[in-house]
Write an enzyme that holds these catalytic residues in place. Structure first.
Site, PDB file in Angstrom:
ATOM      1  N   TRP A 486       0.808  -1.169   0.154  1.00  0.00           N
ATOM      2  CA  TRP A 486      -0.320   0.197   0.582  1.00  0.00           C
ATOM      3  C   TRP A 486       0.575   1.149  -0.100  1.00  0.00           C
ATOM      4  O   TRP A 486       0.339   2.457   0.330  1.00  0.00           O
ATOM      5  CB  TRP A 486      -1.345  -0.296   1.161  1.00  0.00           C
ATOM      6  CG  TRP A 486      -1.789  -1.193   1.230  1.00  0.00           C
ATOM      7  CD1 TRP A 486      -2.987  -1.373   0.722  1.00  0.00           C
ATOM      8  CD2 TRP A 486      -1.254  -2.693   2.179  1.00  0.00           C
ATOM      9  NE1 TRP A 486      -3.255  -3.023   0.754  1.00  0.00           N
ATOM     10  CE2 TRP A 486      -2.121  -3.359   1.691  1.00  0.00           C
ATOM     11  CE3 TRP A 486       0.022  -3.302   2.751  1.00  0.00           C
ATOM     12  CZ2 TRP A 486      -2.082  -4.643   2.289  1.00  0.00           C
ATOM     13  CZ3 TRP A 486      -0.485  -4.318   3.113  1.00  0.00           C
ATOM     14  CH2 TRP A 486      -1.234  -4.841   3.258  1.00  0.00           C
ATOM     15  N   ASP A 487       2.314   1.262   0.290  1.00  0.00           N
ATOM     16  CA  ASP A 487       3.524   2.551   0.021  1.00  0.00           C
ATOM     17  C   ASP A 487       2.979   2.903   1.373  1.00  0.00           C
ATOM     18  O   ASP A 487       2.793   3.982   1.662  1.00  0.00           O
ATOM     19  CB  ASP A 487       2.582   3.573  -1.324  1.00  0.00           C
ATOM     20  CG  ASP A 487       3.733   4.510  -1.188  1.00  0.00           C
ATOM     21  OD1 ASP A 487       5.244   4.366  -1.312  1.00  0.00           O
ATOM     22  OD2 ASP A 487       3.426   5.466  -1.808  1.00  0.00           O
ATOM     23  N   MET A 488       3.246   2.265   2.206  1.00  0.00           N
ATOM     24  CA  MET A 488       2.844   3.090   3.268  1.00  0.00           C
ATOM     25  C   MET A 488       4.861   2.749   4.196  1.00  0.00           C
ATOM     26  O   MET A 488       5.034   2.521   5.001  1.00  0.00           O
ATOM     27  CB  MET A 488       2.086   1.708   4.872  1.00  0.00           C
ATOM     28  CG  MET A 488       0.395   2.050   4.065  1.00  0.00           C
ATOM     29  SD  MET A 488      -0.097   3.682   4.660  1.00  0.00           S
ATOM     30  CE  MET A 488      -0.593   3.735   3.120  1.00  0.00           C
TER      31      MET A 488
END
Length: 836
Positions: A486-488
């Site tokens: 999630w591109d966290m």
């Protein structure tokens, strides 16, 4: 004889009462019928997807109103009164008395109701057209008028309600800190977070809640560095200046370094590295430079006494510079003529796909930095290696490559670092006494599909990493998201603060803010949690060839959005685009936090910008509290299937046999939004904000807050909506909906916090303990940066500095402004910092 005229008169009146309505009424009726039919069809679509049935019923009501109006029947007003009352009842039942959620549900309905009560309508619906038009509250107009009164009453009640404020008061001073906290003189700001503890806290207290409203512009400058042809879309001013002695230092998006006189802002020198802006560059920004003073006892001395005070600059075209802080000239004995080429050791060179956007860390005679790697361009990308260089000579002392973590000795000239290992694009922190460096880690390529990630990526990605400063060896690692899809990325500088924890005494802690909204509070000696962290089950069902982690860590100290998003949370300017958002919500995959990306499209909430991003949090070490500016904004991630041919282990990035989505043409690298190519992966990915057809957020406001967190107890003490839509609206209305902010806050011993990063163009001052906004000043452009504060001996005043240069991706006004505020001289009393 007398009865005949009465019969004729009655017949005439009857005939006249059947006269068709005028053209205007018919036109209104036709439009209402069309709108009703549209609502009926779209509402039926929503209902078929499992959504709310209101729009079907409202469509029927509007369609019936339109038909009756077209025929000139007063019954139209009765039917529409039912529509109004039904809308009010449905809206209150669904979301209560929340004004900004009621508006899109009822604005069009209410305005149409007012139109139907105008004389132009009621006159034509009169049963006695020869008479004067009946007043709106007579006959059929009575129930409609009453329904509108009810709706207005509900609106008034909603205006007096506040569903989005959590009041509270943070504790007062718990501990005392020594003068020159973090090794920084009290009046200075000599590192990105003021010290390498990363607190963004100043011990200055001349400006306080009683006098902050008197702040005025003390000086302002324009750097002269504006967006140029060929620059990437995401060209941004995100710098936090430094102040050392009587000089302020800052950099610009094109990595030009300026030295300014602290009292007046007058330019002393500037250095232009004349960077090459690659057409493949993702960002163009410089968040800060770093300072080293070799005159301090125990510091590494410069050869021949040259460049005793140094500034270090990492550039967007991948160079590390050492500059003389007094003159701005490159230090000749550092590297080659004052610079080090940071492409050395990379597995291959792809201009623009590796850059430096954040300030390097300087500690124990070393300048340490990692780099930003282009998101989602290809599976073969530059390494995320972290490197330490001698501050005096530029000699490579150690390298930590997450793809080869056990070998930290400098690699040889015939060796290269691992492909695509997790990178750290933000600024690190350090504890000199413990000898530990704390690195916020991002992902390795690519973000939304992880089917072929090596074990090292699974270990180090999206984590806080503790390395030995002297050797680069791993001491501990704490992961904040497992198998991140999630591109966290851990986006911000870790904050080091000693906390008094009940039952544990004083704990040397690290507070790490994250995109998920969790704040992980860890013992910085070991990485063990100070406040509980729970592994909870999360949705599964990854894309083909990939997998998900069955659980994810949830910190007990959290600003996560709660509860999970619902259809009822959909928003818009009117019921029409709200309906479109509801349909979109039902079409997308969403099962709460950590719903995996999918080919149908997945709602990612919090979105790619995160609850907190690179601006991080500001921590008062005396109160042991944090001031935060959390954001709540959803994105939609959609995987796009593409055919990929096998590629060799030594293939450079971007040379795979990929044929594009569904066999189409080859993809070009994009920025963080839109279509990202993921060359070499079976899926490209579309990343977009979750917006209505009108370009408004599909989720209801507020989208931005300020919050106060008690780090010692782990409790969120207050939350307040922050920022207006003045600069995002076609009409500059100062409605305080609470808007997103990109950048971070600072706090001071004067019980104040300052923030500039909202989408409206203001710097604001807040009372730290309560979060109350006490002062604001208009800025000449967007200010997606973190401010700073310092003391000037020349006038014995505390200054607060804001950088206003805008942000290309957010669409805020671009500029090149640096503005400093201070109290008027007559109000300062010319006193030194209290007790410092």
């Amino acid at each position: 004889m007398e009865s005949r005229p009465n019969v004729e008169q009655s017949e005439a009146l009857a005939g006249r009462s059947q006269r068709p309505p005028n053209l205007f009424v018919r036109l209104v009726g036709l439009l209402l019928a069309i709108v009703g039919l549209g609502l009926l069809v779209a509402g039926g679509w929503l209902a078929a997807l499992g959504g709310n049935w209101y729009y079907v019923l409202a469509g029927v009501g509007m369609l019936a109103t339109g038909v009756l109006l077209f025929r000139g029947s007063p019954l139209a007003l009765w039917v529409y009164a039912a529509v109004v009352l039904g809308t009010v009842g449905w809206a209150v039942a669904e979301i209560g008395f929340d004004w900004w959620q009621l508006v899109p549900r009822g604005d069009i309905v209410f305005l149409v109701g007012l139109l139907l009560l105008t004389p132009w309508i009621t006159r034509s619906l009169s049963r006695h057209p020869g008479e004067r038009a009946p007043l709106p509250w007579r006959g059929a107009g009575v129930p409609l008028a009453l329904s509108l009164v009810v709706a207005a009453g509900v609106g008034a009640a909603a205006l007096l309600s506040d569903y989005h404020t959590q009041p509270g008061t943070l504790p007062d001073k718990r501990a005392s800190v020594a003068a020159n906290y973090g090794g920084v003189p009290d009046g200075d700001w000599s590192a990105y977070g003021r010290s390498w503890h990363g607190n963004k806290w100043s011990p200055l207290d001349q400006v306080n809640p009683e006098n902050v409203s008197s702040l005025e512009v003390a000086w302002s400058i324009r750097t002269g560095d504006m967006m140029r042809p060929g620059d990437p879309h995401e060209t941004t001013y995100e710098v936090t200046p430094l102040k050392v002695g009587d000089t302020v230092y800052l950099c610009t998006p094109h990595d030009i370094v300026l030295a300014l006189e602290a009292e007046t802002g007058q330019e002393r020198w500037r250095f232009d590295p004349k960077i090459t802006v690659s057409p493949h560059l993702q960002h163009l920004t410089c968040r800060g430079v770093s300072y080293h003073d070799s005159r301090v006892p125990g510091a590494v001395k410069a050869p021949n006494g040259e460049c005793a005070e140094r500034l270090f600059l990492g550039t967007n075209d991948t160079r590390l510079f050492a500059l003389d802080a007094r003159t701005g000239q490159p230090c000749p004995t550092f590297g080659e003529g004052g610079q080090v080429n940071m492409w050395r050791g990379m597995p291959s060179r792809q201009d623009g796909w590796y850059q430096f956007t954040s300030a390097p860390l300087v500690m124990k005679g070393l300048v340490i930095l990692a780099g930003a790697v282009y998101d989602n361009a290809a599976v073969k990308m530059p390494s995320g290696v972290i490197r330490a260089f001698d501050v005096a000579t530029g000699r490579l002392v150690w390298n930590f490559d997450p793809g080869n973590p056990d070998q930290t000795a400098p690699i040889g000239p015939d060796q290269h670092y691992a492909w695509s290992s997790p990178n750290s694009w933000s600024t690190s922190s350090a504890d000199e006494d413990l000898g530990l460096l704390y690195v916020p880690m991002g992902m390795g390529a690519v973000d939304q599909w992880g089917g072929e990630r090596p074990e090292t990526t699974e270990r180090f990605a999206t984590s806080v990493l503790a390395l030995e400063i002297a050797t680069g060896r791993v001491r501990w690692v704490h992961q904040t998201v497992h198998h991140d899809l999630w591109d966290m990325d851990v986006p911000s500088q870790p904050v080091l603060v000693d906390l008094d924890i009940e039952g544990k005494g004083r704990v040397p802690a690290l507070a790490q803010s994250t995109k998920t909204g969790d704040i992980f509070v860890l013992d910085r000696r070991t990485g063990e949690p100070v406040h509980p962290i729970e592994e909870r089950p999360v949705p599964g069902g990854a894309a083909p060839g990939d997998h998900t982690s069955p659980t994810q860590p949830f910190s007990s100290v959290s600003l996560r959005p709660e509860p999970m998003m619902r259809e009822a949370d959909m928003w818009g300017a009117t019921l029409f685009d709200q309906l479109a958002c509801r349909i979109r919500f039902r079409q997308l995959r969403y099962e709460g936090p950590f719903t995996p990306p999918s080919t149908q499209g997945t709602i990612v909430y919090p979105g790619n910008f995160g609850v907190t991003d690179w601006g991080g949090i500001a921590v008062d070490p005396e109160r042991q509290v944090a001031f935060v500016n959390p954001d709540y904004f959803a994105f939609v991630d959609r995987l796009v299937p593409q055919r990929v041919e096998p590629q060799g282990n030594d293939s450079p990035a971007g040379t795979s046999g990929q044929t594009g989505p569904a066999g189409g043409s080859d993809l070009q690298a994009s920025d963080e939004h839109g279509l990202n190519p993921n060359k070499g992966a079976p899926f490209a990915v579309e990343l977009n904000p979750f917006l209505s057809p009108l370009g408004l957020p599909c989720q209801a406001p507020p989208w931005g807050y300020v919050a106060g967190v008690d780090l010692a107890s782990g409790k969120i003490v207050y939350k307040h909506r922050n920022g207006t839509i003045r600069d995002e609206s076609p009409i500059p209305v100062p409605f305080k909906l609470g808007v997103p902010s990109l950048g971070g806050p600072i706090v001071t011993a004067g019980n104040l916090a300052f923030l500039t990063s909202t989408l409206d163009y203001y710097i604001r001052g807040y009372e730290l303990t309560s979060g109350r906004e006490l002062w604001q000043a208009r800025l000449p452009a967007g200010a997606q940066a973190t401010p700073m504060t310092y003391w000037s001996e020349a006038s014995e005043r505390q200054f607060v500095v804001a950088v206003a240069g805008g942000h290309g991706s957010l669409g805020t006004e671009l500029g090149d402004h640096v503005v400093a505020y201070a109290l008027p001289r007559e109000e300062t009393g010319r006193s030194a910092p209290s007790g410092r």
